[in-house]
Design a protein around this motif. Structure first.
Motif: not given
Ligand SMILES: C[S@@+](CC[C@H](N)C(=O)[O-])C[C@H]1O[C@@H](n2cnc3c(N)ncnc32)[C@H](O)[C@@H]1O
Length: 239
Positions: A36-41, A93-94, A120-121
């Protein structure tokens, strides 16, 4: 498969904004999972290219199936050792808390870029989800790797030793979402490895009690926006 994107929906926009990706940027997404973050990027970087890497082929299959953007691709690779092309920014992301050899992995990422944005947490004590769910089942989760970068002093040292400039830490607190109602949240939690392991170690009567207690805890966390638990993370950035 556990819907990690739904669980983390509260962090999506904050992370995307923190990444500050501009058109033309070359981006590496470490431990990209289902992407998901790869596509957002990819959308923010277009026409720049984005590479997502992960050690789990199963996750990359989902990522590829969900991606139609021409400027996004995925590689099965261990970020600790993979020979990355230089990029403008490394994001995750995490996905950077699980390295067997963090010093080596961070040195390798530093070779790819000076600029990083990691989510990160914070330590387990700050993360209600990581305490309340095992407590409900009557045990404790043994895997502390999700919290391995939670202490800013230790992480700062790890990163500067790897050649990064002093990172900044920005605290974020968002609810984690487990489903619209108790039954769907219950089914979702039971897909997670640690609850499965805890429950598998119980005899049938204790297992029944633990499942009932888990349902009660999920019920206590039912909100108008679904079943949610508190969480706390750091956005770690270098320039
Ligand atoms: C908690 S998941 C996060 C996935 C994704 N970033 C997201 O937010 O949906 C962590 C991911 O890091 C990946 N991972 C763990 N160690 C890795 C390594 N050494 N190199 C690349 N990926 C790794 C795991 O396979 C997993 O998909």
């Amino acid at each position: 498969m556990f819907d990690y994107d739904a669980e983390l929906r509260g962090y999506r926009e904050a992370f995307r904004t923190a990444c500050g990706i501009r058109p033309g940027d070359r981006v590496l997404d470490v431990g990209c999972g289902a992407g998901q973050t790869t596509r957002d990027a990819g959308r923010d970087a277009a026409p720049g290219a984005v590479l997502g890497v992960d050690v789990a082929e199963r996750m990359l299959e989902h990522a590829r199936a969900n991606t139609s953007d021409d400027n996004v691709r995925y590689v099965l690779a261990d970020a600790t050792t993979y020979d990355f092309e230089p990029v403008d920014v490394v994001i995750s992301r995490f996905g950077v808390m699980f390295f067997d050899d963090p010093a080596r992995a961070f040195r390798n990422l530093r070779r790819a870029a000076r600029r990083v944005v990691f989510l990160v947490w914070q330590p387990r004590a700050e993360n209600e989800w990581a305490r309340a769910i095992p407590e409900a089942i009557g045990g404790s989760f043994r895997d502390d790797s999700p919290f391995s970068l939670g202490d800013p002093d230790t992480t700062r040292r790890l990163m500067t030793d790897a050649g990064f400039t002093e990172p900044t830490f920005t605290a974020l607190r968002e609810p984690l979402y487990y489903g619209p109602d108790v039954e769907s949240a219950y089914e979702n939690v039971l897909q997670l490895r640690e609850p499965q392991t805890l429950l598998a170690g119980l005899d049938p009567a204790d297992g029944d009690r633990a499942r009932a207690a888990l349902r009660e805890t999920l019920k206590a966390h039912q909100t108008a926006d679904g079943v949610q638990f508190g969480s706390a993370a750091w956005i770690i950035r270098t320039e």
